[in-house]
Design a protein around this motif. Structure first.
Motif, short mmCIF file in Angstrom:
data_model
loop_
_atom_site.label_atom_id
_atom_site.label_comp_id
_atom_site.label_asym_id
_atom_site.label_seq_id
_atom_site.Cartn_x
_atom_site.Cartn_y
_atom_site.Cartn_z
N ASP A 116 -13.19 3.63 -14.67
CA ASP A 116 -13.05 3.18 -13.29
C ASP A 116 -13.30 1.68 -13.13
O ASP A 116 -13.32 1.17 -12.02
N GLY A 117 -13.53 0.98 -14.24
CA GLY A 117 -13.66 -0.47 -14.19
C GLY A 117 -15.08 -1.01 -14.10
O GLY A 117 -15.27 -2.21 -13.89
N TYR A 118 -16.08 -0.17 -14.26
CA TYR A 118 -17.47 -0.64 -14.22
C TYR A 118 -17.84 -1.30 -15.54
O TYR A 118 -17.39 -0.88 -16.60
N ARG A 119 -18.68 -2.34 -15.47
CA ARG A 119 -19.15 -3.03 -16.66
C ARG A 119 -20.65 -3.32 -16.52
O ARG A 119 -21.17 -3.44 -15.41
N ILE A 120 -21.29 -3.47 -17.69
CA ILE A 120 -22.74 -3.72 -17.74
C ILE A 120 -22.98 -5.15 -18.19
O ILE A 120 -22.33 -5.64 -19.11
N ARG A 121 -23.95 -5.77 -17.57
CA ARG A 121 -24.51 -7.02 -18.07
C ARG A 121 -26.01 -6.80 -18.15
O ARG A 121 -26.67 -6.61 -17.13
N SER A 122 -26.54 -6.79 -19.36
CA SER A 122 -27.96 -6.51 -19.56
C SER A 122 -28.78 -7.77 -19.35
O SER A 122 -28.47 -8.82 -19.89
N LEU A 123 -29.85 -7.63 -18.57
CA LEU A 123 -30.78 -8.74 -18.35
C LEU A 123 -31.93 -8.66 -19.35
O LEU A 123 -32.43 -9.68 -19.81
N ASP A 124 -32.36 -7.46 -19.65
CA ASP A 124 -33.34 -7.19 -20.70
C ASP A 124 -33.17 -5.72 -21.09
O ASP A 124 -32.18 -5.10 -20.72
N SER A 125 -34.12 -5.16 -21.81
CA SER A 125 -33.95 -3.79 -22.29
C SER A 125 -33.99 -2.76 -21.18
O SER A 125 -33.48 -1.65 -21.35
N ASP B 271 -32.57 -0.17 -13.08
CA ASP B 271 -33.82 -0.29 -13.81
C ASP B 271 -34.03 1.00 -14.58
O ASP B 271 -34.35 2.04 -14.00
N ARG B 272 -33.83 0.96 -15.88
CA ARG B 272 -33.92 2.17 -16.69
C ARG B 272 -35.35 2.67 -16.81
O ARG B 272 -35.57 3.87 -16.92
#
Length: 121
Positions: free
Chosen positions: A22-31, A47-48
């Motif tokens: 569906d076009g979603y993307r991740i940009r990780s800031l930290d773990s 926030d995992r």
């Protein structure tokens, strides 16, 4: 839980499975902190460690139910990594026919568009 809530959660779970498509993307800031961006430009912070998200669904339900971003994060991450690996393999094949500079410039353009990560070459 009533029938409407069950239907809503089933829909959320279904949508969680196809975030990448569906076009979603991740940009990780930290773990633990990640920005999840839709193809339409909406960006939410996931926030995992807290299993929380800033999307309207999560905030509306006060964390009572997980949103599609929390549920689908791992699959989205794997899909995004797999996509980058396929692109890398394609660039490697192209590199035999093109100069390394051409391949790197093409790679930078594609990565910048797909992952929204500024690259410096």
């Amino acid at each position: 839980m009533n029938l409407d809530e069950a239907r809503t959660l089933a829909n959320v779970n279904d949508r969680a499975q196809r975030l990448f498509e569906d076009g979603y993307r991740i940009r990780s800031l930290d773990s633990n902190l990640h920005l999840i961006r839709s193809e339409h430009g909406a960006t939410y912070t996931l926030d995992r460690s807290e299993q929380s998200c800033t999307c309207p669904f999560f905030e509306k339900h006060g964390g009572r139910y997980s949103c599609k971003h929390v549920l689908g994060f791992k699959k989205l991450q794997v899909s995004q990594w797999s996509h980058v690996a396929r692109l890398s393999a394609r660039w490697e094949a192209v590199s035999q026919e093109a100069s390394i500079e051409q391949v790197l410039m093409t790679a930078a353009r594609v990565l910048q568009q797909r992952l929204e990560v500024p690259l410096c070459l």
